[in-house]
Design a protein around this motif. Structure first.
Motif, PDB file in Angstrom:
ATOM      1  N   ILE A 192       0.840  -1.198   0.000  1.00 18.09           N
ATOM      2  CA  ILE A 192       0.000   0.000   0.000  1.00 18.09           C
ATOM      3  C   ILE A 192       0.875   1.248   0.000  1.00 18.09           C
ATOM      4  CG2 ILE A 192      -1.597   1.354   1.419  1.00 18.09           C
ATOM      5  CD1 ILE A 192      -2.912  -1.307   2.213  1.00 18.09           C
ATOM      6  N   GLY A 193       1.916   1.234   0.806  1.00 15.48           N
ATOM      7  CA  GLY A 193       2.827   2.381   0.844  1.00 15.48           C
ATOM      8  C   GLY A 193       3.486   2.632  -0.492  1.00 15.48           C
ATOM      9  N   ALA A 194       3.932   1.578  -1.150  1.00 16.39           N
ATOM     10  CA  ALA A 194       4.569   1.737  -2.457  1.00 16.39           C
ATOM     11  C   ALA A 194       3.575   2.256  -3.490  1.00 16.39           C
ATOM     12  CB  ALA A 194       5.156   0.403  -2.917  1.00 16.39           C
ATOM     13  N   GLY A 195       2.358   1.765  -3.452  1.00 14.90           N
ATOM     14  CA  GLY A 195       1.350   2.232  -4.393  1.00 14.90           C
ATOM     15  C   GLY A 195       0.968   3.683  -4.166  1.00 14.90           C
ATOM     16  N   VAL A 196       0.814   4.067  -2.910  1.00 10.17           N
ATOM     17  CA  VAL A 196       0.453   5.453  -2.598  1.00 10.17           C
ATOM     18  C   VAL A 196       1.587   6.396  -2.978  1.00 10.17           C
ATOM     19  CG1 VAL A 196       0.027   7.033  -0.677  1.00 10.17           C
ATOM     20  CG2 VAL A 196      -1.225   4.897  -0.812  1.00 10.17           C
ATOM     21  N   LEU A 197       2.814   6.027  -2.647  1.00 12.50           N
ATOM     22  CA  LEU A 197       3.943   6.883  -3.005  1.00 12.50           C
ATOM     23  C   LEU A 197       4.110   6.997  -4.517  1.00 12.50           C
ATOM     24  CD1 LEU A 197       6.605   5.889  -0.335  1.00 12.50           C
ATOM     25  CD2 LEU A 197       5.344   8.042  -0.519  1.00 12.50           C
ATOM     26  N   SER A 198       3.832   5.929  -5.231  1.00 12.95           N
ATOM     27  CA  SER A 198       3.904   5.984  -6.693  1.00 12.95           C
ATOM     28  C   SER A 198       2.818   6.885  -7.259  1.00 12.95           C
ATOM     29  CB  SER A 198       3.768   4.583  -7.289  1.00 12.95           C
ATOM     30  OG  SER A 198       4.830   3.770  -6.875  1.00 12.95           O
ATOM     31  N   GLY A 199       1.633   6.811  -6.679  1.00 11.33           N
ATOM     32  CA  GLY A 199       0.547   7.673  -7.128  1.00 11.33           C
ATOM     33  C   GLY A 199       0.822   9.140  -6.839  1.00 11.33           C
ATOM     34  N   VAL A 200       1.392   9.416  -5.671  1.00 15.88           N
ATOM     35  CA  VAL A 200       1.729  10.793  -5.319  1.00 15.88           C
ATOM     36  C   VAL A 200       2.846  11.320  -6.218  1.00 15.88           C
ATOM     37  CG1 VAL A 200       2.728  12.217  -3.478  1.00 15.88           C
ATOM     38  CG2 VAL A 200       0.919  10.589  -2.952  1.00 15.88           C
ATOM     39  N   ALA A 201       3.733  10.427  -6.656  1.00 15.66           N
ATOM     40  CA  ALA A 201       4.836  10.837  -7.522  1.00 15.66           C
ATOM     41  C   ALA A 201       4.370  11.175  -8.933  1.00 15.66           C
ATOM     42  CB  ALA A 201       5.893   9.731  -7.578  1.00 15.66           C
ATOM     43  N   GLY A 202       3.128  10.857  -9.260  1.00 19.17           N
ATOM     44  CA  GLY A 202       2.592  11.252 -10.559  1.00 19.17           C
ATOM     45  C   GLY A 202       2.427  10.128 -11.552  1.00 19.17           C
ATOM     46  N   LEU A 203       2.633   8.895 -11.132  1.00 23.69           N
ATOM     47  CA  LEU A 203       2.411   7.783 -12.053  1.00 23.69           C
ATOM     48  C   LEU A 203       0.913   7.578 -12.265  1.00 23.69           C
ATOM     49  CD1 LEU A 203       4.996   5.146 -10.780  1.00 23.69           C
ATOM     50  CD2 LEU A 203       5.230   6.702 -12.687  1.00 23.69           C
ATOM     51  N   SER A 204       0.580   6.899 -13.337  1.00 23.32           N
ATOM     52  CA  SER A 204      -0.834   6.612 -13.587  1.00 23.32           C
ATOM     53  C   SER A 204      -1.343   5.601 -12.556  1.00 23.32           C
ATOM     54  CB  SER A 204      -1.014   6.056 -14.997  1.00 23.32           C
ATOM     55  OG  SER A 204      -0.452   4.766 -15.093  1.00 23.32           O
ATOM     56  N   THR A 205      -2.647   5.465 -12.497  1.00 25.41           N
ATOM     57  CA  THR A 205      -3.248   4.553 -11.518  1.00 25.41           C
ATOM     58  C   THR A 205      -2.798   3.117 -11.745  1.00 25.41           C
ATOM     59  OG1 THR A 205      -5.175   5.998 -11.402  1.00 25.41           O
ATOM     60  CG2 THR A 205      -5.423   3.777 -10.536  1.00 25.41           C
ATOM     61  N   ALA A 206      -2.742   2.702 -13.010  1.00 27.43           N
ATOM     62  CA  ALA A 206      -2.329   1.335 -13.317  1.00 27.43           C
ATOM     63  C   ALA A 206      -0.885   1.089 -12.892  1.00 27.43           C
ATOM     64  CB  ALA A 206      -2.489   1.053 -14.807  1.00 27.43           C
ATOM     65  N   ALA A 250       0.720   2.699 -10.510  1.00 26.61           N
ATOM     66  CA  ALA A 250       0.763   2.719  -9.048  1.00 26.61           C
ATOM     67  C   ALA A 250       0.284   1.391  -8.469  1.00 26.61           C
ATOM     68  CB  ALA A 250      -0.073   3.871  -8.515  1.00 26.61           C
ATOM     69  N   VAL A 251      -0.755   0.828  -9.069  1.00 28.45           N
ATOM     70  CA  VAL A 251      -1.256  -0.478  -8.601  1.00 28.45           C
ATOM     71  C   VAL A 251      -0.215  -1.561  -8.854  1.00 28.45           C
ATOM     72  CG1 VAL A 251      -2.988  -2.259  -9.031  1.00 28.45           C
ATOM     73  CG2 VAL A 251      -3.681   0.126  -8.792  1.00 28.45           C
ATOM     74  N   LEU A 252       0.419  -1.527 -10.008  1.00 28.48           N
ATOM     75  CA  LEU A 252       1.447  -2.526 -10.312  1.00 28.48           C
ATOM     76  C   LEU A 252       2.664  -2.395  -9.395  1.00 28.48           C
ATOM     77  CD1 LEU A 252       1.362  -2.696 -14.198  1.00 28.48           C
ATOM     78  CD2 LEU A 252       0.693  -4.462 -12.578  1.00 28.48           C
ATOM     79  N   SER A 253       3.046  -1.178  -9.077  1.00 30.38           N
ATOM     80  CA  SER A 253       4.182  -1.020  -8.166  1.00 30.38           C
ATOM     81  C   SER A 253       3.803  -1.454  -6.754  1.00 30.38           C
ATOM     82  CB  SER A 253       4.689   0.420  -8.166  1.00 30.38           C
ATOM     83  OG  SER A 253       3.731   1.286  -7.629  1.00 30.38           O
ATOM     84  N   GLY A 254       2.566  -1.229  -6.352  1.00 26.76           N
ATOM     85  CA  GLY A 254       2.105  -1.738  -5.060  1.00 26.76           C
ATOM     86  C   GLY A 254       2.082  -3.249  -5.010  1.00 26.76           C
ATOM     87  N   ALA A 255       1.641  -3.868  -6.098  1.00 23.16           N
ATOM     88  CA  ALA A 255       1.632  -5.331  -6.163  1.00 23.16           C
ATOM     89  C   ALA A 255       3.049  -5.888  -6.154  1.00 23.16           C
ATOM     90  CB  ALA A 255       0.894  -5.796  -7.414  1.00 23.16           C
ATOM     91  N   ALA A 256       3.956  -5.212  -6.834  1.00 25.54           N
ATOM     92  CA  ALA A 256       5.353  -5.650  -6.822  1.00 25.54           C
ATOM     93  C   ALA A 256       5.953  -5.475  -5.439  1.00 25.54           C
ATOM     94  CB  ALA A 256       6.154  -4.872  -7.857  1.00 25.54           C
ATOM     95  N   GLY A 257       5.618  -4.369  -4.785  1.00 26.67           N
ATOM     96  CA  GLY A 257       6.096  -4.162  -3.416  1.00 26.67           C
ATOM     97  C   GLY A 257       5.603  -5.241  -2.477  1.00 26.67           C
TER      98      GLY A 257
END
Length: 58
Positions: free
Chosen positions: A22-36, A38-45
């Protein structure tokens, strides 16, 4: 006494991995990545955190 689905250790490993995902996904979303992305980076995290916390908590 009923049997539990997960042991306390397994539940802790999954809880920590979910929080990292969740932290990785939220930080990715805040950094400006698209929703998809951010979800993929959260899943990878989450995926990389499970074996890490499994080895760490012994």
């Amino acid at each position: 006494m009923p049997r539990t689905l997960l042991t306390t250790r397994s539940a802790l490993v999954f809880l920590l991995a979910i929080l990292c995902g969740i932290g990785a996904g939220v930080l990715s979303g805040v950094a400006g990545l698209s929703t998809a992305q951010a979800v993929l980076s959260g899943a990878a995290g989450f995926g990389f955190s499970v074996p890490f916390f499994n080895a760490l908590i012994d």
